[in-house]
Design a protein around this motif. Structure first.
Motif, PDB file in Angstrom:
ATOM      1  N   UNK A 112       0.853  -1.183   0.000  1.00  0.00           N
ATOM      2  CA  UNK A 112       0.000   0.000   0.000  1.00  0.00           C
ATOM      3  C   UNK A 112       0.890   1.234   0.000  1.00  0.00           C
ATOM      4  N   UNK A 113       0.728   2.088  -0.990  1.00  0.00           N
ATOM      5  CA  UNK A 113       1.447   3.357  -1.026  1.00  0.00           C
ATOM      6  C   UNK A 113       0.554   4.476  -0.543  1.00  0.00           C
ATOM      7  N   UNK A 114       1.152   5.496   0.032  1.00  0.00           N
ATOM      8  CA  UNK A 114       0.382   6.655   0.495  1.00  0.00           C
ATOM      9  C   UNK A 114       1.172   7.924   0.239  1.00  0.00           C
ATOM     10  N   UNK A 115       0.485   8.930  -0.282  1.00  0.00           N
ATOM     11  CA  UNK A 115       1.060  10.258  -0.476  1.00  0.00           C
ATOM     12  C   UNK A 115       0.195  11.238   0.295  1.00  0.00           C
ATOM     13  N   UNK A 116       0.802  11.999   1.185  1.00  0.00           N
ATOM     14  CA  UNK A 116       0.046  12.905   2.053  1.00  0.00           C
ATOM     15  C   UNK A 116       0.959  14.059   2.425  1.00  0.00           C
ATOM     16  N   UNK A 117       0.410  15.048   3.155  1.00  0.00           N
ATOM     17  CA  UNK A 117       1.219  16.233   3.432  1.00  0.00           C
ATOM     18  C   UNK A 117       0.944  16.766   4.829  1.00  0.00           C
TER      19      UNK A 117
ATOM     20  N   UNK B 179       4.522   1.801   1.765  1.00  0.00           N
ATOM     21  CA  UNK B 179       5.555   2.743   1.324  1.00  0.00           C
ATOM     22  C   UNK B 179       4.945   4.132   1.426  1.00  0.00           C
ATOM     23  N   UNK B 180       5.582   5.018   2.184  1.00  0.00           N
ATOM     24  CA  UNK B 180       4.987   6.283   2.584  1.00  0.00           C
ATOM     25  C   UNK B 180       5.744   7.476   2.019  1.00  0.00           C
ATOM     26  N   UNK B 181       4.970   8.486   1.613  1.00  0.00           N
ATOM     27  CA  UNK B 181       5.556   9.764   1.182  1.00  0.00           C
ATOM     28  C   UNK B 181       4.763  10.864   1.873  1.00  0.00           C
ATOM     29  N   UNK B 182       5.350  11.388   2.953  1.00  0.00           N
ATOM     30  CA  UNK B 182       4.615  12.311   3.804  1.00  0.00           C
ATOM     31  C   UNK B 182       4.867  13.783   3.548  1.00  0.00           C
ATOM     32  N   UNK B 183       5.669  14.127   2.583  1.00  0.00           N
ATOM     33  CA  UNK B 183       5.849  15.527   2.231  1.00  0.00           C
ATOM     34  C   UNK B 183       6.958  16.223   2.988  1.00  0.00           C
ATOM     35  N   UNK B 184       7.459  17.302   2.400  1.00  0.00           N
ATOM     36  CA  UNK B 184       8.610  18.009   2.962  1.00  0.00           C
ATOM     37  C   UNK B 184       8.290  18.712   4.265  1.00  0.00           C
ATOM     38  N   UNK B 185       7.027  19.127   4.471  1.00  0.00           N
ATOM     39  CA  UNK B 185       6.684  19.866   5.691  1.00  0.00           C
ATOM     40  C   UNK B 185       6.897  19.030   6.941  1.00  0.00           C
TER      41      UNK B 185
ATOM     42  N   UNK C 240      10.603  10.867   9.122  1.00  0.00           N
ATOM     43  CA  UNK C 240      11.797  10.023   9.074  1.00  0.00           C
ATOM     44  C   UNK C 240      12.028   9.331  10.413  1.00  0.00           C
ATOM     45  N   UNK C 241      11.819  10.063  11.505  1.00  0.00           N
ATOM     46  CA  UNK C 241      11.998   9.463  12.831  1.00  0.00           C
ATOM     47  C   UNK C 241      10.889   8.449  13.121  1.00  0.00           C
ATOM     48  N   UNK C 242       9.660   8.788  12.794  1.00  0.00           N
ATOM     49  CA  UNK C 242       8.556   7.859  13.045  1.00  0.00           C
ATOM     50  C   UNK C 242       8.757   6.543  12.298  1.00  0.00           C
ATOM     51  N   UNK C 243       9.149   6.627  11.041  1.00  0.00           N
ATOM     52  CA  UNK C 243       9.383   5.407  10.269  1.00  0.00           C
ATOM     53  C   UNK C 243      10.536   4.614  10.858  1.00  0.00           C
ATOM     54  N   UNK C 244      11.588   5.304  11.255  1.00  0.00           N
ATOM     55  CA  UNK C 244      12.732   4.625  11.851  1.00  0.00           C
ATOM     56  C   UNK C 244      12.339   3.907  13.142  1.00  0.00           C
TER      57      UNK C 244
ATOM     58  N   UNK D 203      11.424  -4.024   6.383  1.00  0.00           N
ATOM     59  CA  UNK D 203      11.087  -3.412   5.092  1.00  0.00           C
ATOM     60  C   UNK D 203       9.590  -3.416   4.815  1.00  0.00           C
ATOM     61  N   UNK D 204       8.813  -3.952   5.741  1.00  0.00           N
ATOM     62  CA  UNK D 204       7.355  -3.875   5.617  1.00  0.00           C
ATOM     63  C   UNK D 204       6.867  -2.441   5.784  1.00  0.00           C
ATOM     64  N   UNK D 205       7.701  -1.555   6.331  1.00  0.00           N
ATOM     65  CA  UNK D 205       7.388  -0.131   6.432  1.00  0.00           C
ATOM     66  C   UNK D 205       8.539   0.635   5.783  1.00  0.00           C
ATOM     67  N   UNK D 206       8.237   1.352   4.722  1.00  0.00           N
ATOM     68  CA  UNK D 206       9.250   2.090   3.980  1.00  0.00           C
ATOM     69  C   UNK D 206       8.814   3.548   3.810  1.00  0.00           C
ATOM     70  N   UNK D 207       9.778   4.411   3.583  1.00  0.00           N
ATOM     71  CA  UNK D 207       9.490   5.794   3.218  1.00  0.00           C
ATOM     72  C   UNK D 207      10.321   6.190   2.008  1.00  0.00           C
ATOM     73  N   UNK D 208       9.763   7.082   1.213  1.00  0.00           N
ATOM     74  CA  UNK D 208      10.541   7.689   0.117  1.00  0.00           C
ATOM     75  C   UNK D 208      10.595   9.197   0.309  1.00  0.00           C
ATOM     76  N   UNK D 209      10.360   9.648   1.535  1.00  0.00           N
ATOM     77  CA  UNK D 209      10.395  11.076   1.828  1.00  0.00           C
ATOM     78  C   UNK D 209      11.743  11.704   1.490  1.00  0.00           C
ATOM     79  N   UNK D 210      12.808  10.954   1.693  1.00  0.00           N
ATOM     80  CA  UNK D 210      14.132  11.521   1.476  1.00  0.00           C
ATOM     81  C   UNK D 210      14.438  11.764  -0.001  1.00  0.00           C
TER      82      UNK D 210
END
Length: 417
Positions: free
Chosen positions: A119-124, A145-151, A157-161, A175-182
């Motif tokens: 499941x991918x998610x894009x949010x801000x 796989x999460x993309x939570x936005x620059x704000x 990054x800390x929450x995912x870690x 790897x069941x929880x990933x981010x592409x925020x970086x």
């Protein structure tokens, strides 16, 4: 180089999704409890990262409503942990039999719930969504796989870690929880075009963000919507209900999508309700954008424009209009609503049932606040988002909405004749 690193993460998530799909219900619940404990244990670290985001947001003048959504304090981190434990306690939808039958030849068929996969998610600007979606995905047997936005970059990054460390600590593939925020926008674009890796994509945020994801994505999208939410005050609306429901719908938390943005008042009740409800809203700090009739009945009202009827303010502003009939109110909603949530205040049973039947929104209420359109309030523990589409999922999305189905057949040597 960036594309190859992102694809590597996608491949890792896809592989991890197979591991998560094999977990028992008890193992998934244990994983969520471990995440909740880790969130509380790492609360100071999370809040410190969030402070960086808040300062950057103030420097960039992102506005009070986004700052409110962005903010995490000890109480909100604790609430995130509690919500995660609640998700852990919910019934596991995976394996649930949706329907079944036995063919005339004896083959037994069952349609059962299965995870989507990834499941991918894009949010801000919503760090709480990082935890909510990861928890719901995991409980329903999915990787995320999460993309939570620059704000909210530092917070996310800390929450995912923290969540990944918690999974690894009990032997579940991190790897069941990933981010592409970086990866910034490259990460978002990769999610939208990650067909073959991302099984479903959920956008949450502004109307512009959602429209971009829906129109750009090659991955199947569950569309969540902005909230141009309406309160209709019928001629029979009791004074106290009209006042309390409207004020609560607007002011309880104005920065979220289920807060009211427009009030439509039947003309027969205008002289009674416009001053009463309008004054209560103004006392609560709300700026009213009203039509000519509203301005004639109440002072301190800003002249409403066409734009006001279609605006999701997410601030202490509300549009107010007097309409001649219930039909006119419903026509207005049909034209301007984002089909999120609407409510009517009335003691007329016929009008109530017409409203419930004819208004085409994901959640429609009688004599209650619009603020109840929420996964937590519905008993889902948390929500992936509030879907305003009509396929698969509609309204607050919990665990069942993060599953698909497959048909399972059991026979004893039958062949088709």
């Amino acid at each position: 180089m960036t594309a190859s690193v992102i694809e590597e993460r996608f491949r890792a998530a896809k592989q991890a999704s197979r591991h998560v799909a094999r977990l028992t219900s008890a193992q998934k619940a244990e994983a969520l409890v471990a995440i909740a404990d880790a969130l509380e244990a790492q609360s100071e670290r999370i809040i410190a990262a969030n402070a960086e985001d808040l300062q950057r947001g103030r420097d960039n003048n992102i506005g009070d409503s986004l700052l409110d959504r962005l903010a995490l304090d000890a109480a909100r981190v604790s609430a995130l942990a509690d919500a995660t434990r609640e998700v852990a306690s919910l019934p596991d939808p995976v394996g649930e039999i949706v329907r079944g039958s036995r063919l005339a030849n004896g083959v037994r068929l069952e349609q059962i719930r299965v995870p989507f996969g990834v499941v991918g998610a894009i949010y801000e600007a919503r760090p709480n969504v990082t935890v909510d979606i990861a928890a719901l995905a995991l409980r329903s047997g999915n990787a995320s796989v999460l993309r939570g936005g620059s704000a909210a970059l530092s917070s996310n990054m800390v929450l995912v870690d923290v969540m990944r460390e918690a999974l690894a600590g009990i032997g579940i593939d991190r790897d069941a929880i990933q981010t592409v925020d970086d990866f910034g926008r490259d990460g978002a674009n990769a999610l939208m075009t990650g067909r073959g890796f991302i099984d479903v994509l959920v956008p949450r945020g502004s109307a512009a963000l959602i429209e971009t994801v829906v129109t750009t994505s090659t991955v199947p999208v569950i569309e969540t919507g902005a909230g141009n939410v309406h309160v209709v005050l019928d001629s029979t609306a009791p004074d106290d209900w009209a006042r309390d429901i409207t004020v609560n719908s607007k002011t309880h938390r104005p920065s979220v999508c289920n807060s009211a943005e427009s009030v439509l008042i039947l003309r027969d009740a205008a002289e009674r309700l416009v001053p009463l409800v309008g004054s209560a809203l103004q006392d609560a700090g709300v700026t009213i954008h009203g039509d000519e009739t509203v301005r004639g009945l109440l002072g301190g009202v800003v002249e409403a424009t066409e734009e006001d009827w279609e605006t999701e303010y997410l601030t202490l502003d509300i549009a107010m209009k007097v309409v001649d009939t219930l039909d006119e109110a419903m026509d207005h909603i049909a034209r301007y609503s984002t089909h999120h949530t609407e409510t009517i205040v009335t003691t007329d049973v016929r009008n109530a049932e017409r409203f419930l039947s004819e208004v085409d929104s994901a959640a429609v209420y009688v004599n209650t606040s619009t603020r109840f359109t929420d996964g937590g309030e519905y008993g889902f523990g948390a929500e992936v988002g509030i879907s305003t589409q009509k396929l698969h999922a509609r309204g607050p999305m919990g665990l069942p909405e993060l599953t698909s189905t497959k048909w399972v057949g059991r026979g004893a040597g039958q062949v088709r004749r």
